[in-house]
Design a protein around this motif. Structure first.
Motif, PDB file in Angstrom:
ATOM      1  N   GLU A 113      38.814  44.522  54.977  1.00 56.66           N
ATOM      2  CA  GLU A 113      38.655  43.444  54.236  1.00 56.66           C
ATOM      3  C   GLU A 113      37.046  43.492  53.601  1.00 56.66           C
ATOM      4  O   GLU A 113      37.054  42.939  52.497  1.00 56.66           O
ATOM      5  N   ILE A 114      36.167  44.120  54.218  1.00 60.31           N
ATOM      6  CA  ILE A 114      34.911  44.199  53.456  1.00 60.31           C
ATOM      7  C   ILE A 114      35.202  45.412  52.310  1.00 60.31           C
ATOM      8  O   ILE A 114      34.611  45.319  51.403  1.00 60.31           O
ATOM      9  N   GLU A 115      36.014  46.236  52.639  1.00 63.40           N
ATOM     10  CA  GLU A 115      36.353  47.357  51.413  1.00 63.40           C
ATOM     11  C   GLU A 115      36.883  46.572  50.279  1.00 63.40           C
ATOM     12  O   GLU A 115      36.643  46.906  49.003  1.00 63.40           O
ATOM     13  N   ARG A 116      37.725  45.562  50.567  1.00 60.09           N
ATOM     14  CA  ARG A 116      38.661  44.882  49.405  1.00 60.09           C
ATOM     15  C   ARG A 116      37.440  44.006  48.859  1.00 60.09           C
ATOM     16  O   ARG A 116      37.557  43.813  47.517  1.00 60.09           O
ATOM     17  N   ALA A 117      36.460  43.251  49.634  1.00 55.90           N
ATOM     18  CA  ALA A 117      35.628  42.640  48.927  1.00 55.90           C
ATOM     19  C   ALA A 117      34.627  43.315  47.998  1.00 55.90           C
ATOM     20  O   ALA A 117      34.379  43.064  46.958  1.00 55.90           O
ATOM     21  N   LEU A 118      34.289  44.460  48.491  1.00 60.09           N
ATOM     22  CA  LEU A 118      33.401  45.510  47.898  1.00 60.09           C
ATOM     23  C   LEU A 118      34.308  45.957  46.394  1.00 60.09           C
ATOM     24  O   LEU A 118      33.564  45.889  45.539  1.00 60.09           O
ATOM     25  N   SER A 119      35.598  46.034  46.409  1.00 61.80           N
ATOM     26  CA  SER A 119      36.420  46.289  45.292  1.00 61.80           C
ATOM     27  C   SER A 119      36.248  44.976  44.483  1.00 61.80           C
ATOM     28  O   SER A 119      36.796  45.309  43.075  1.00 61.80           O
ATOM     29  N   ASN A 120      35.994  44.154  44.855  1.00 63.05           N
ATOM     30  CA  ASN A 120      36.095  42.685  44.036  1.00 63.05           C
ATOM     31  C   ASN A 120      34.613  42.206  43.556  1.00 63.05           C
ATOM     32  O   ASN A 120      34.550  41.239  43.260  1.00 63.05           O
ATOM     33  N   GLY A 121      33.796  43.325  43.847  1.00 61.44           N
ATOM     34  CA  GLY A 121      32.578  42.950  43.296  1.00 61.44           C
ATOM     35  C   GLY A 121      31.313  42.142  44.235  1.00 61.44           C
ATOM     36  O   GLY A 121      30.515  41.809  43.891  1.00 61.44           O
TER      37      GLY A 121
END
Length: 253
Positions: A79-87
């Motif tokens: 989920e952190i990786e997903r958040a990072l990909s969303n800026g």
């Protein structure tokens, strides 16, 4: 202005702002907290949280957070990786990591290094004054330029250096790891008032969600020496994202 936080949902983004609240003047005992030059022990009630650093105070950080709302039922790192990909921009806050599970903290540090997430290491002056600091086993994994801040009260936001660092980094969210769930972690996350058994030390404390910062964490990243389930569950706020699981065998070095 001293802080509760309201939320306004816009699509997948949550905008946060500080809501005015009068401070508890009865908690203003002793001198205000500040930058630690020489770590010395102090007595109960000798230092209080500097009101100039409280939410809305003249020296306080005023974050502008458009924090992506994660799915806490999913695994922490994914989920952190997903958040990072969303800026979403993060800062890892290591809070008094003396007894926190090193098998969980070290992979988190390596993950943050790999993903260019800034790390701030925090120690409490009462502990440092006894000669105990961040364990070498953890320190050797930290980047050489990691900032270590010695805080004078339980909350990481009582130090002016915290506000300076966050102002320069401008994160959208904070990752929390450390101890103790019902003490320094709670003070740093949510703040507390007279209801806390630790109120007698520094009076009213202020935490991340009161400034408007979302927090990402997981049970295995938070240590408590008393009632870990109960105290961890009490870290309850719309801006505190507590993930159901964290990867056991995935490496990020």
């Amino acid at each position: 202005m001293y802080g509760n936080v309201s939320q306004k949902q816009t699509g997948h983004l949550y905008q946060t702002k500080v809501v005015e609240k009068k401070p508890n003047e009865n908690s203003l005992k002793g001198r205000p907290s500040g930058k630690v030059e020489i770590p010395l022990r102090h007595e109960m009630g000798e230092i209080h949280f500097d009101r100039k650093l409280a939410p809305g105070g003249e020296k306080s950080i005023i974050p502008v957070c458009n924090a992506y709302k994660p799915t806490t039922q999913n695994e922490f790192y994914s989920e952190i990786e997903r958040a990072l990909s969303n800026g979403v921009k993060f800062v890892l806050c290591l809070i008094d990591v003396h007894f926190t599970d090193k098998s969980k903290v070290i992979p988190l540090i390596e993950f943050c290094k790999k993903n260019n997430i800034e790390i701030i290491n925090f120690d409490y002056v009462q502990i440092v004054a006894t000669g105990r600091k961040t364990p070498d086993e953890i320190k050797k994994h930290l980047p050489e330029d990691t900032t270590t801040i010695i805080k004078e009260t339980l909350s990481i936001f009582s130090s002016p250096e915290t506000h300076e660092c966050l102002r320069s980094i401008s994160p959208d969210a904070l990752i929390f790891a450390g101890e103790i769930a019902g003490c320094c972690v709670k003070a740093s996350a949510m703040g507390f008032g007279e209801e806390s058994m630790y109120y007698c030390w520094h009076g009213e404390e202020f935490g991340a969600v009161q400034y408007g910062y979302p927090i990402y964490t997981q049970k295995d990243l938070i240590f408590d020496d008393g009632y870990p389930e109960k105290d961890y569950q009490n870290l309850d706020h719309p801006l505190i994202y507590k993930f159901k699981s964290i990867a056991e065998n995935k490496t990020y070095a």
